[in-house]
Scaffold this motif. Structure first.
Motif, mmCIF file in Angstrom:
data_model
loop_
_atom_site.group_PDB
_atom_site.id
_atom_site.type_symbol
_atom_site.label_atom_id
_atom_site.label_comp_id
_atom_site.label_asym_id
_atom_site.label_seq_id
_atom_site.Cartn_x
_atom_site.Cartn_y
_atom_site.Cartn_z
ATOM 1 N N HIS A 56 0.845 -1.029 0.052
ATOM 2 C CA HIS A 56 0.016 0.051 -0.104
ATOM 3 C C HIS A 56 1.157 1.142 0.211
ATOM 4 O O HIS A 56 1.215 1.374 0.813
ATOM 5 N N LEU A 89 0.434 5.040 -0.222
ATOM 6 C CA LEU A 89 -0.174 5.568 0.981
ATOM 7 C C LEU A 89 0.074 5.325 3.031
ATOM 8 O O LEU A 89 0.269 6.339 2.870
ATOM 9 N N SER A 90 -0.136 4.236 3.146
ATOM 10 C CA SER A 90 0.092 3.573 3.545
ATOM 11 C C SER A 90 1.559 3.085 4.679
ATOM 12 O O SER A 90 1.459 2.569 6.547
ATOM 13 N N LEU A 121 -6.102 0.315 -8.504
ATOM 14 C CA LEU A 121 -6.004 2.358 -8.658
ATOM 15 C C LEU A 121 -7.386 2.866 -7.523
ATOM 16 O O LEU A 121 -8.010 1.596 -7.302
ATOM 17 N N ASP A 122 -7.368 4.165 -7.280
ATOM 18 C CA ASP A 122 -8.187 4.911 -6.423
ATOM 19 C C ASP A 122 -9.447 5.195 -7.484
ATOM 20 O O ASP A 122 -9.164 4.988 -8.178
ATOM 21 N N ALA A 162 -5.555 6.636 -9.585
ATOM 22 C CA ALA A 162 -4.187 7.002 -9.102
ATOM 23 C C ALA A 162 -3.891 5.739 -8.693
ATOM 24 O O ALA A 162 -4.528 4.599 -7.932
ATOM 25 N N THR A 163 -2.239 5.915 -9.080
ATOM 26 C CA THR A 163 -2.182 4.057 -8.022
ATOM 27 C C THR A 163 -1.929 3.949 -6.666
ATOM 28 O O THR A 163 -1.628 4.360 -6.540
ATOM 29 N N GLU A 164 -2.889 3.523 -5.629
ATOM 30 C CA GLU A 164 -2.941 2.889 -4.678
ATOM 31 C C GLU A 164 -2.430 1.721 -4.218
ATOM 32 O O GLU A 164 -1.850 1.982 -2.919
ATOM 33 N N SER A 165 -1.978 1.144 -4.782
ATOM 34 C CA SER A 165 -1.206 -0.372 -3.944
ATOM 35 C C SER A 165 -0.470 -1.105 -5.531
ATOM 36 O O SER A 165 -1.127 -1.157 -6.380
#
Length: 481
Positions: free
Chosen positions: A119, A121-122, A199-200, A204-207
């Motif tokens: 992931h 972002l996290s 993708l979100d 955009a690529t989220e994971s």
């Protein structure tokens, strides 16, 4: 990127839905039946190989092993789908389905497929239990971040892995490739990695989500198949070259004439001679069989057939050496019995011992007498007035079998129109009925035939055609005066 959480087996928000358990169970049952059938095929294939070359046997085994590994791998993967990879909260990790630990870690099924998700972002990284097992990494040390991951891969594969991960995260390209790693215990593994970006809502690529399959044993099996195929091809190429050399040697020493020849030329009481070589199947090495008819000084004629034990170049070379010696001694006036005795002495001092069965005859046209001797070979057949019989055989053991032996010689008076037939032992190999009885039954046809070529044609019609397991030679000689 640093994170440390673990998913249950094949868990993850983007894991595919499980198929119906009944469908998976049906597939597993079909694979189990295929696996049993494969074992039967393996046993039958090896049993049918018989005297096949070792390289061919290794290739057959490798193919069976590869097919078995692929079925076993499919069984493990479908078993994971059927189980759903649940983590039983009240069962200690590492225990079996009944809560009992295996007696030996080697008894546990080796993992084949694991999954992971990074992931962005996290900074959370999720690894399935099987992925830890594939990498040989202690789950207590946590999953590897994307920064740490390349260091576990072979240095030659690291640039390609980094490029694929970058393309996946930046350009949304899927990952699909094989890479090599070395586990902490030093064992190398080959992994097939497939993945895709998640993708979100904004695109955009989220994971990044991946499935990792350990294909080490599969690749080893395929490599074994390739190596055994290469070895088999080399052996077949060598065998083909050896057959070609042996065949050229064999053909070079047989009489140069084809069809029929009158020996000696111009003698009214001479012989009309015709010979034929029955070759074995194309994939069978040439043996050391021969027939020979040679004009000698004084109007005499040398007649003979023989068989050097063995096959291939050694047998053809032994035949070449021995036939040359027999011809040379016969030209010097040596009688058949003495000729075989000296040939036996020659084989005793030969660098490569061989065993030879042969019949050697010397025909005197002036006396119409055939003097002959044999070395553990079938006797010539004499056909006269529509009937045939074998000549009474003198004593004589195989050439090369024992030292200081002598050979007996007998004489047989011949008449105009008589037909002599000499043949090697392999003539009737394709038929359970002995060749002698079949040849003697041709006596009426021989009596009606105008000459030696026609008699030979009758023999070829009777014994030719089809696949032969052994070479054979026939020589017919008809008294023409």
């Amino acid at each position: 990127m640093a994170a440390a959480s673990r998913l249950p087996r094949a868990a993850g928000p983007h894991a595919p839905q499980q198929p119906e358990r009944s469908a998976v169970a049906t597939l597993l049952g079909q694979i189990a039946r295929l696996r049993g059938s494969l074992e039967a095929v393996r046993r039958e294939t090896i049993a049918a190989a018989g005297d096949a070359e070792e390289a061919e046997l290794r290739w057959q085994r490798a193919l069976c092993d590869l097919a078995a590994r692929q079925l076993d791998s499919l069984t493990v993967q479908l078993g994971q789908l059927r189980a759903g990879h649940p983590v039983d909260a009240d069962r200690e990790e590492g225990a079996g389905p009944d809560g009992v630990f295996p007696a030996d870690p080697l008894d546990r099924p080796q993992p084949r497929v694991g999954s992971a998700e990074w992931h962005l972002l996290s900074d959370i990284v999720d690894w399935s239990d099987d992925l830890f097992d594939i990498f040989g990494r202690d789950p207590g040390d946590g999953p590897l971040s994307l920064d740490e991951l390349p260091s576990w891969f072979d240095s030659a594969d690291q640039p390609r892995l980094t490029a694929m991960v970058t393309d996946c995260l930046v350009d949304g390209k899927p990952i699909d490739g094989e890479f090599r790693i070395r586990r902490p215990d030093g064992t190398p593994r080959t992994l097939h990695v497939v993945g895709e970006p998640v993708l979100d809502a904004g695109g955009a690529t989220e994971s990044m989500w991946t499935v990792v399959r350990d294909v080490t044993e599969l690749r080893r099996s395929r490599q074994a198949v390739r190596e055994s195929e290469s070895a088999l091809q080399r052996e077949r190429h060598f065998a083909a070259a050896e057959r070609r050399i042996a065949q050229e040697l064999h053909e070079s020493v047989l009489p140069p004439w084809r069809g029929a020849v009158h020996l000696p030329a111009g003698d009214p009481a001479a012989l009309t001679v015709a010979g034929h070589h029955f070759p074995a199947a194309a994939d069978t090495p040439v043996s050391g069989v021969w027939y020979d008819a040679l004009p000698l000084p004084g109007g005499h004629t040398l007649l003979g057939v023989g068989d050097v034990a063995g096959r291939g170049v050694p047998a053809a070379a032994g035949m070449t050496m021995l036939l040359g010696a027999l011809r040379g001694m016969a030209l010097g006036g040596t009688d058949p019995a003495a000729l075989l005795g000296r040939a036996n002495e020659l084989l005793e001092v030969s660098a490569q011992p061989v065993l030879v069965g042969t019949v050697c005859c010397r025909y005197d046209p002036a006396a119409r007498t055939l003097r002959w001797a044999r070395a553990a070979h079938v006797s010539p057949l004499l056909f006269r007035a529509g009937a045939g019989r074998p000549l009474t055989a003198p004593e004589g053991v195989l050439l090369g079998a024992t030292a200081d032996t002598s050979y007996a010689q007998v004489s047989e008076p011949l008449q105009a129109g008589d037909l002599l037939l000499l043949h090697t032992a392999g003539l009737g190999a394709r038929n359970p009925e002995p060749a002698r009885e079949r040849l003697l039954a041709l006596a009426p046809r021989f009596a009606a035939a105008p000459g030696a070529p026609d008699c030979l044609r009758t023999v070829v019609e009777e014994f030719g055609g089809g696949r032969r397991g052994d070479d054979a030679c026939v020589l017919v000689a008809k008294v023409t005066g």
